[in-house]
Scaffold this active site. Structure first.
Site, PDB file in Angstrom:
ATOM      1  N   CYS A  46       0.830  -1.211   0.000  1.00 38.28           N
ATOM      2  CA  CYS A  46       0.000   0.000   0.000  1.00 38.28           C
ATOM      3  C   CYS A  46       0.863   1.260   0.000  1.00 38.28           C
ATOM      4  CB  CYS A  46      -0.941   0.017   1.202  1.00 38.28           C
ATOM      5  SG  CYS A  46      -0.089   0.056   2.780  1.00 38.28           S
ATOM      6  N   CYS A 117      -2.963  -2.482   8.583  1.00 40.69           N
ATOM      7  CA  CYS A 117      -2.583  -1.159   9.093  1.00 40.69           C
ATOM      8  C   CYS A 117      -2.198  -1.265  10.576  1.00 40.69           C
ATOM      9  CB  CYS A 117      -3.716  -0.170   8.910  1.00 40.69           C
ATOM     10  SG  CYS A 117      -4.545  -0.287   7.310  1.00 40.69           S
TER      11      CYS A 117
HETATM   12 FE1  FES Z   1      -1.701   0.206   4.236  1.00 35.94          FE
HETATM   13 FE2  FES Z   1      -3.483   1.275   5.801  1.00 35.94          FE
HETATM   14  S1  FES Z   1      -3.718   0.821   3.694  1.00 35.94           S
HETATM   15  S2  FES Z   1      -1.402   0.901   6.239  1.00 35.94           S
END
Ligand code: FES
Length: 158
Positions: A46, A117
């Site tokens: 991400c 996360c």
């Molecule tokens: Fe990767 Fe939240 S989308 S840390």
């Protein structure tokens, strides 16, 4: 999936009130000068990055202060904020027990797609503790060296 909503919309029931509170009013944002330990971790999938600073009392080994900087999604901000709150006032040994599950519980849960996360928050704390242990030549039982990238962790994403 409900229709008529853009991908960026927040669904009313997607995040708990606590998550929204810590996202809107994150606690302990910033840096600590001459920190006892600093941990930076990222997730290549991400692209989010989290850094945690610890100020640790040399005698008692209690985390006197903890701050964070997160370049990431809202859940990453909320989990780092909660993680700093949970770690403050604990000994380095207790701080190690602040897992992503503990952070998620304290936030009244996260959607499955956002579990990684909270893992970032756990890893950032561990990396900062590791940095402290290295600098002071001590061993914290159960603490492993930080990973450069946590994206190899099993995450529930499509
Ligand atoms: Fe990767 Fe939240 S989308 S840390």
């Amino acid at each position: 999936m409900s229709s008529g909503r853009g991908a960026g919309d927040i669904q009313d029931n997607m995040y708990s009130e606590k998550v929204m509170d810590h996202f809107n009013n994150p606690r302990n944002v910033g840096e600590i000068e001459n920190a006892s330990g600093i941990g930076t971790v990222g997730n290549a999938k991400c692209g989010d990055i989290m850094r945690i600073y610890l100020d640790i009392d040399e005698e008692t080994k209690i985390v006197k202060d903890c701050k964070f900087k997160t370049f990431g999604c809202g859940a990453a901000v909320a989990t780092s904020s909660m993680a700093t709150e949970l770690v403050k006032g604990k000994t380095i040994y207790e701080a190690l027990q602040v897992t992503n599950k503990a952070v998620m519980e304290a936030l009244d849960g996260l959607p499955p797609v956002k579990v990684h996360c909270s893992l970032l928050a756990e890893e950032a704390i561990h990396a900062a503790l590791w940095d402290y242990a290295q600098k002071n030549n001590i061993e914290i039982e159960g603490l492993k060296p930080p990973k450069a990238d946590i994206s190899e962790e099993p995450v529930e994403e499509d």
